[in-house]
Scaffold this active site. Structure first.
Site, short mmCIF file in Angstrom:
data_model
loop_
_atom_site.label_atom_id
_atom_site.label_comp_id
_atom_site.label_asym_id
_atom_site.label_seq_id
_atom_site.Cartn_x
_atom_site.Cartn_y
_atom_site.Cartn_z
N ASN A 11 0.22 32.59 32.30
CA ASN A 11 -0.75 31.53 32.57
C ASN A 11 0.01 30.35 33.17
O ASN A 11 0.70 29.62 32.46
CB ASN A 11 -1.44 31.13 31.26
N LYS A 13 -1.16 27.68 34.34
CA LYS A 13 -1.85 26.42 34.07
C LYS A 13 -1.91 25.59 35.35
O LYS A 13 -2.04 26.14 36.45
CB LYS A 13 -1.18 25.69 32.90
N HIS A 99 -9.46 29.31 26.67
CA HIS A 99 -8.15 28.81 26.29
C HIS A 99 -8.31 27.51 25.52
O HIS A 99 -9.24 26.74 25.76
CB HIS A 99 -7.30 28.59 27.55
N GLU A 101 -6.95 24.76 25.71
CA GLU A 101 -7.01 23.56 26.55
C GLU A 101 -8.39 23.39 27.17
O GLU A 101 -8.83 22.26 27.41
CB GLU A 101 -5.91 23.64 27.61
N GLU A 169 -3.85 32.37 20.09
CA GLU A 169 -2.97 31.26 20.44
C GLU A 169 -3.06 30.17 19.38
O GLU A 169 -3.99 29.37 19.39
CB GLU A 169 -3.34 30.71 21.81
N GLY A 175 3.13 25.03 23.94
CA GLY A 175 3.86 23.99 24.64
C GLY A 175 4.66 23.07 23.74
O GLY A 175 5.22 22.07 24.20
N SER A 215 3.92 29.93 22.75
CA SER A 215 5.34 29.69 23.05
C SER A 215 6.20 30.94 22.91
O SER A 215 7.29 30.90 22.33
CB SER A 215 5.91 28.56 22.18
#
Length: 253
Positions: A11, A13, A99, A101, A169, A175, A215
């Protein structure tokens, strides 16, 4: 344990300009061509404007192309959105949905993720449905309940092992450099699979891939991928470096 072919998905991003994307895609493609018998599927998901260039760079490599989101409608007055049919038309075979985010920055709900996944299926795309708990939810002992609830609310009717992948996730590990321990990852992956048995039946649940998406790096990939219910990874930062992404994929050999 039923045999499931691992998936290593990158991904990207909102990272990279055109030249960066081409170089990264060409690098990944070259690595894959050098070892075509690697025992996993590989996928990269760049930002929307880079899909065409990345598709060209990946051609003939065996690395698939995916997108990072889609709209639930086939077409219409939805400025700034992209339909799953268009993603399919420009060469995508998969799309990441829900996701953390997107759920946080765009307030996406389970119902919206479910509608998008159904639309992705209708367009012939693999839906990578993301679920996961925040640090506050983990600290409150809600990890399993949150993931079961998101899974149930986000999976559309007709979801099966051929058209859907689940990505777990832990939001607190995205991150941040923090990673769930192998024991933590396996516990949640096993709980997700048990819930899938209730939702889609034992046979499909046994075949459906569940990725770890917090991660994953070359340093921890082997331990995570070796877990009974971890079937690869949804890779963020490490997917932006050819050598790191390839090192992760090679743990599937």
């Amino acid at each position: 344990m039923m045999s499931r072919r691992p998936l290593i998905a990158g991904n990207w991003k909102m990272n990279g300009l055109l030249a960066d994307a081409i170089a990264l895609a060409e690098g990944v493609a070259a690595k894959r061509k050098s070892q075509p018998d690697l025992a996993c599927d590989m996928l990269v998901c760049p930002p929307f404007p880079l899909l065409g260039a990345v598709a060209a760079a990946l051609a003939g490599s065996g690395v698939a192309l995916g997108a990072q989101d889609c709209h639930a409608k086939v077409s219409g007055a939805h400025t700034g959105d992209t339909s799953p049919a268009l993603l399919k038309d420009v060469g995508c075979s998969a799309v990441i949905l829900g996701h953390s985010e997107r759920r946080t920055d765009h307030a996406e709900t389970d119902a919206q993720v479910k509608a998008k996944a159904a639309a992705a299926h209708a367009a012939g795309l693999l839906a990578i449905v993301c679920i996961g708990e925040t640090l506050a939810q983990r600290d409150a002992g809600q990890t399993i309940d949150i993931n079961k609830s998101q899974l149930k609310g986000s999976l559309p009717e007709g979801a099966n092992a051929d058209n859907t992948v689940i990505a777990y996730e832990p939001v607190w590990a995205i991150g941040t450099g923090r990673v769930a321990t192998p024991e933590q990852a396996q516990e949640v992956h096993a709980a997700i699979r048990a819930e899938l048995v209730k939702l889609i039946g034992e046979s499909e649940a046994g075949k459906m891939r569940i990725l770890y998406g917090g991660s994953m790096k070359p340093e921890n990939a082997a331990q995570l991928i070796a877990l009974p219910d971890v079937d690869g990874g949804l890779i963020g930062g490490a997917a932006l470096k050819v050598e790191d992404f390839w090192a992760i994929a090679r743990n599937c050999a």
